[in-house]
Scaffold this motif. Structure first.
Motif, PDB file in Angstrom:
ATOM      1  N   MET A  66       0.832  -1.199   0.000  1.00  0.00           N
ATOM      2  CA  MET A  66       0.000   0.000   0.000  1.00  0.00           C
ATOM      3  C   MET A  66       0.865   1.248   0.000  1.00  0.00           C
ATOM      4  SD  MET A  66      -2.860   1.232   2.768  1.00  0.00           S
ATOM      5  CE  MET A  66      -3.473   2.913   2.731  1.00  0.00           C
ATOM      6  N   ARG A  67       1.933   1.230   0.792  1.00  0.00           N
ATOM      7  CA  ARG A  67       2.820   2.384   0.853  1.00  0.00           C
ATOM      8  C   ARG A  67       3.493   2.630  -0.495  1.00  0.00           C
ATOM      9  NH1 ARG A  67       6.990   3.512   5.782  1.00  0.00           N
ATOM     10  NH2 ARG A  67       5.098   2.849   6.868  1.00  0.00           N
ATOM     11  N   ALA A  68       3.939   1.571  -1.135  1.00  0.00           N
ATOM     12  CA  ALA A  68       4.600   1.708  -2.426  1.00  0.00           C
ATOM     13  C   ALA A  68       3.637   2.250  -3.481  1.00  0.00           C
ATOM     14  CB  ALA A  68       5.172   0.369  -2.869  1.00  0.00           C
ATOM     15  N   THR A  69       2.405   1.760  -3.464  1.00  0.00           N
ATOM     16  CA  THR A  69       1.409   2.233  -4.426  1.00  0.00           C
ATOM     17  C   THR A  69       1.111   3.706  -4.229  1.00  0.00           C
ATOM     18  OG1 THR A  69       0.388   0.042  -4.557  1.00  0.00           O
ATOM     19  CG2 THR A  69      -0.949   1.904  -5.268  1.00  0.00           C
ATOM     20  N   ILE A 100      -5.907  -2.552   4.020  1.00  0.00           N
ATOM     21  CA  ILE A 100      -5.474  -1.961   5.288  1.00  0.00           C
ATOM     22  C   ILE A 100      -6.694  -1.498   6.087  1.00  0.00           C
ATOM     23  CG2 ILE A 100      -4.322   0.044   6.307  1.00  0.00           C
ATOM     24  CD1 ILE A 100      -2.379  -2.102   5.586  1.00  0.00           C
ATOM     25  N   GLY A 101      -7.637  -0.874   5.395  1.00  0.00           N
ATOM     26  CA  GLY A 101      -8.860  -0.452   6.075  1.00  0.00           C
ATOM     27  C   GLY A 101      -9.612  -1.634   6.658  1.00  0.00           C
ATOM     28  N   ASP A 108      -9.659  -8.563  16.226  1.00  0.00           N
ATOM     29  CA  ASP A 108      -8.539  -9.409  16.640  1.00  0.00           C
ATOM     30  C   ASP A 108      -7.197  -8.815  16.222  1.00  0.00           C
ATOM     31  OD1 ASP A 108      -9.866 -12.011  17.714  1.00  0.00           O
ATOM     32  OD2 ASP A 108     -10.955 -11.518  15.891  1.00  0.00           O
ATOM     33  N   VAL A 109      -7.175  -8.100  15.120  1.00  0.00           N
ATOM     34  CA  VAL A 109      -5.953  -7.418  14.694  1.00  0.00           C
ATOM     35  C   VAL A 109      -5.714  -6.194  15.562  1.00  0.00           C
ATOM     36  CG1 VAL A 109      -4.861  -6.129  12.806  1.00  0.00           C
ATOM     37  CG2 VAL A 109      -6.098  -8.256  12.323  1.00  0.00           C
ATOM     38  N   VAL A 110      -6.753  -5.409  15.782  1.00  0.00           N
ATOM     39  CA  VAL A 110      -6.625  -4.187  16.571  1.00  0.00           C
ATOM     40  C   VAL A 110      -6.219  -4.483  18.015  1.00  0.00           C
ATOM     41  CG1 VAL A 110      -7.901  -2.202  17.482  1.00  0.00           C
ATOM     42  CG2 VAL A 110      -8.242  -2.912  15.120  1.00  0.00           C
ATOM     43  N   ALA A 111      -6.690  -5.610  18.538  1.00  0.00           N
ATOM     44  CA  ALA A 111      -6.391  -5.965  19.925  1.00  0.00           C
ATOM     45  C   ALA A 111      -4.976  -6.501  20.106  1.00  0.00           C
ATOM     46  CB  ALA A 111      -7.396  -6.997  20.428  1.00  0.00           C
ATOM     47  N   ASN A 112      -4.334  -6.872  19.007  1.00  0.00           N
ATOM     48  CA  ASN A 112      -2.989  -7.428  19.074  1.00  0.00           C
ATOM     49  C   ASN A 112      -1.985  -6.346  18.679  1.00  0.00           C
ATOM     50  OD1 ASN A 112      -0.496  -8.749  18.111  1.00  0.00           O
ATOM     51  ND2 ASN A 112      -1.607 -10.652  18.454  1.00  0.00           N
ATOM     52  N   GLU A 113      -1.159  -5.933  19.626  1.00  0.00           N
ATOM     53  CA  GLU A 113      -0.237  -4.820  19.390  1.00  0.00           C
ATOM     54  C   GLU A 113       0.710  -5.076  18.223  1.00  0.00           C
ATOM     55  OE1 GLU A 113       3.061  -2.148  21.875  1.00  0.00           O
ATOM     56  OE2 GLU A 113       1.767  -3.582  22.917  1.00  0.00           O
ATOM     57  N   GLN A 114       1.201  -6.299  18.104  1.00  0.00           N
ATOM     58  CA  GLN A 114       2.132  -6.620  17.017  1.00  0.00           C
ATOM     59  C   GLN A 114       1.455  -6.575  15.653  1.00  0.00           C
ATOM     60  OE1 GLN A 114       4.045 -10.417  18.155  1.00  0.00           O
ATOM     61  NE2 GLN A 114       5.962  -9.268  18.124  1.00  0.00           N
ATOM     62  N   LEU A 115       0.261  -7.136  15.563  1.00  0.00           N
ATOM     63  CA  LEU A 115      -0.456  -7.148  14.289  1.00  0.00           C
ATOM     64  C   LEU A 115      -0.933  -5.746  13.910  1.00  0.00           C
ATOM     65  CD1 LEU A 115      -2.637 -10.391  14.633  1.00  0.00           C
ATOM     66  CD2 LEU A 115      -0.414 -10.132  13.501  1.00  0.00           C
ATOM     67  N   ARG A 116      -1.270  -4.955  14.905  1.00  0.00           N
ATOM     68  CA  ARG A 116      -1.778  -3.610  14.647  1.00  0.00           C
ATOM     69  C   ARG A 116      -0.663  -2.651  14.218  1.00  0.00           C
ATOM     70  NH1 ARG A 116      -3.364  -2.521  19.424  1.00  0.00           N
ATOM     71  NH2 ARG A 116      -1.775  -0.994  19.977  1.00  0.00           N
ATOM     72  N   ALA A 117       0.552  -2.882  14.684  1.00  0.00           N
ATOM     73  CA  ALA A 117       1.653  -1.935  14.470  1.00  0.00           C
ATOM     74  C   ALA A 117       1.892  -1.586  12.997  1.00  0.00           C
ATOM     75  CB  ALA A 117       2.931  -2.468  15.117  1.00  0.00           C
ATOM     76  N   THR A 122       1.529   2.458   8.751  1.00  0.00           N
ATOM     77  CA  THR A 122       1.242   2.788   7.355  1.00  0.00           C
ATOM     78  C   THR A 122       0.279   3.958   7.242  1.00  0.00           C
ATOM     79  OG1 THR A 122       1.624   0.508   6.668  1.00  0.00           O
ATOM     80  CG2 THR A 122       0.333   1.883   5.182  1.00  0.00           C
ATOM     81  N   ILE A 123      -0.761   3.946   8.052  1.00  0.00           N
ATOM     82  CA  ILE A 123      -1.705   5.064   8.044  1.00  0.00           C
ATOM     83  C   ILE A 123      -1.012   6.334   8.513  1.00  0.00           C
ATOM     84  CG2 ILE A 123      -3.825   5.968   9.072  1.00  0.00           C
ATOM     85  CD1 ILE A 123      -4.873   3.087   9.129  1.00  0.00           C
ATOM     86  N   GLY A 124      -0.165   6.222   9.526  1.00  0.00           N
ATOM     87  CA  GLY A 124       0.597   7.375  10.000  1.00  0.00           C
ATOM     88  C   GLY A 124       1.523   7.917   8.929  1.00  0.00           C
ATOM     89  N   TRP A 125       2.174   6.996   8.204  1.00  0.00           N
ATOM     90  CA  TRP A 125       3.046   7.429   7.112  1.00  0.00           C
ATOM     91  C   TRP A 125       2.254   8.168   6.045  1.00  0.00           C
ATOM     92  CZ3 TRP A 125       2.543   6.200   1.955  1.00  0.00           C
ATOM     93  CH2 TRP A 125       3.561   6.679   1.133  1.00  0.00           C
ATOM     94  N   LEU A 126       1.094   7.633   5.671  1.00  0.00           N
ATOM     95  CA  LEU A 126       0.281   8.241   4.621  1.00  0.00           C
ATOM     96  C   LEU A 126      -0.164   9.646   5.023  1.00  0.00           C
ATOM     97  CD1 LEU A 126      -1.160   8.055   1.919  1.00  0.00           C
ATOM     98  CD2 LEU A 126      -3.056   6.889   3.082  1.00  0.00           C
TER      99      LEU A 126
END
Length: 207
Positions: A66-69, A100-101, A108-117, A122-126
């Protein structure tokens, strides 16, 4: 489905990426991953520590893509407005949504710090990249001094992600397109607005 030369680990990652988008984390079972990848029993644990480790690799891959695109458009030619416009108008499978959205709505992704990072990064970078482009436009006089780069960046991301939701809810990309066009009309450079106003009033515009 996958190229002959693709390694087993790559097939596992790509299969997990697709399943996370389609079914979410809970619905992405090890069995479903192996079946889609065409991999044998135990292959996952040979290349990865388990489902969470494989899911993290898949999410990182999706985030990188997503970042590359986005960078391919935002870092392209044109004025700051034209680059933001190109990003908003780039070809998308609107009714399928954003991978990404999709992850941001997976509890389950949001609750897991590693998966959410990777998602958060990426959203922060964008947002940061967009804000920088807006500030560049302000420095060049394309946008007024009252425009806030961070606020515009947040509005762009919200328009895109919200547009996906509205389009999927209605079953038509029209809602996405309307949101994008509305934002672009609000963001149009001051020179364009002045010219449009002059044409509407019958007076000549300045160049």
């Amino acid at each position: 489905m996958y190229s002959v030369g693709m390694s087993t680990s790559e097939r596992l990652i790509e299969s997990t990426r697709a399943l996370l988008w389609e079914r979410g984390y809970v619905g992405t079972s090890p069995r479903a991953i192996l079946e889609r990848a065409g991999a044998g029993q135990g292959s996952m644990y040979h290349h990865f520590q388990g489902k969470p480790d494989l899911a993290l690799a898949a999410i990182r891959r999706t985030a990188e893509e997503m970042r590359a695109t986005a960078e391919g458009v935002l870092g392209g030619p044109g004025t700051p407005y034209e680059r933001i416009e190109a990003y908003l108008l780039r070809e998308r499978d609107v009714l399928r949504g954003c991978p990404i959205g999709r992850l941001t709505m997976d509890p389950d992704v949001v609750a897991n710090e590693q998966l959410r990072a990777p998602v958060d990064a990426t959203i922060g970078w964008l947002r940061g990249r967009l804000a920088g482009i807006v500030e560049e436009g302000k420095a060049r006089g394309e946008f007024g001094p009252e425009v806030d780069g961070e606020e515009i960046a947040a509005a762009v991301v919200a328009t895109v992600q919200g547009g996906y939701v509205l389009a999927r809810a209605s079953g038509s990309p029209a809602a996405f397109d309307a949101g994008v066009q509305g934002l672009l009309s609000l963001l149009a450079p001051r020179t364009s607005r002045a010219s449009a106003g002059s044409r509407a009033s019958g007076t000549p515009g300045t160049s």
